[in-house]
Design a protein around this motif. Structure first.
Motif, PDB file in Angstrom:
ATOM      1  N   UNK A  83       0.836  -1.201   0.000  1.00 53.28           N
ATOM      2  CA  UNK A  83       0.000   0.000   0.000  1.00 53.28           C
ATOM      3  C   UNK A  83       0.875   1.257   0.000  1.00 53.28           C
ATOM      4  N   UNK A  84       1.895   1.258   0.809  1.00 47.57           N
ATOM      5  CA  UNK A  84       2.813   2.402   0.869  1.00 47.57           C
ATOM      6  C   UNK A  84       3.547   2.556  -0.460  1.00 47.57           C
ATOM      7  N   UNK A  85       3.989   1.451  -1.021  1.00 45.97           N
ATOM      8  CA  UNK A  85       4.673   1.476  -2.317  1.00 45.97           C
ATOM      9  C   UNK A  85       3.777   2.062  -3.408  1.00 45.97           C
ATOM     10  N   UNK A  86       2.484   1.765  -3.368  1.00 45.88           N
ATOM     11  CA  UNK A  86       1.542   2.258  -4.371  1.00 45.88           C
ATOM     12  C   UNK A  86       1.064   3.678  -4.080  1.00 45.88           C
ATOM     13  N   UNK A  87       1.516   4.273  -2.975  1.00 48.10           N
ATOM     14  CA  UNK A  87       1.217   5.677  -2.716  1.00 48.10           C
ATOM     15  C   UNK A  87       0.246   5.986  -1.593  1.00 48.10           C
ATOM     16  N   UNK A  88      -0.215   4.966  -0.837  1.00 41.23           N
ATOM     17  CA  UNK A  88      -1.110   5.242   0.282  1.00 41.23           C
ATOM     18  C   UNK A  88      -0.316   5.952   1.376  1.00 41.23           C
TER      19      UNK A  88
END
Length: 141
Positions: A83-88
């Motif tokens: 999720x963090x990698x995808x921008x969350x």
């Protein structure tokens, strides 16, 4: 666009919806959650977040029955890093303070600590207000 996810009995256990006007992915979880339902639902919410390039998620567990600690390790070691990698960047988590799901949410918050900006709320309105404030702080037009 609203996505409804059903269990093997045909009952909806999660709806995921991107609200363009407020730039938030809203997850509404219902009933008891198994490990498989959590993995399937969380992956769907991540797919929607990625599809709309949305950094803000409102995860509503106010209608969840029982704890979901059985998936906590997967959430913190698999889902959250993706999720963090995808921008969350911001994750508002709504729970009923008297539920076992609240205990699981607090455990998740402890595990994620500084990896993801996460707050726990008693109501959807409070969670939305926090997400709106975070959006304004990042883009104060």
């Amino acid at each position: 666009m609203k996505t409804e996810i059903r269990n093997s009995f045909g009952e909806i256990y999660l709806t995921v919806e991107f609200h363009e006007a407020i730039n938030v992915v809203y997850n509404n979880w219902l009933g008891y959650q198994t490990y498989a339902s959590i993995v399937g639902g969380a992956n769907t919410s991540l797919k929607v977040s990625k599809e709309y390039h949305c950094s803000y998620m409102l995860n509503d567990n106010s209608k969840v029955v029982g704890p979901w600690d059985h998936a906590l390790e997967w959430i913190t070691t698999d889902w959250a890093p993706r999720a963090i990698q995808f921008g969350l960047t911001h994750f508002a988590h709504v729970v009923s303070s008297e539920s076992f799901a609240a205990f699981s949410a607090h455990n998740m918050h402890t595990e994620l600590n500084e990896k993801l900006e996460m707050r726990i709320f008693d109501s959807v309105i409070e969670g939305l207000e926090w997400l709106r404030a975070a959006q304004q702080a990042q883009d104060p037009r």
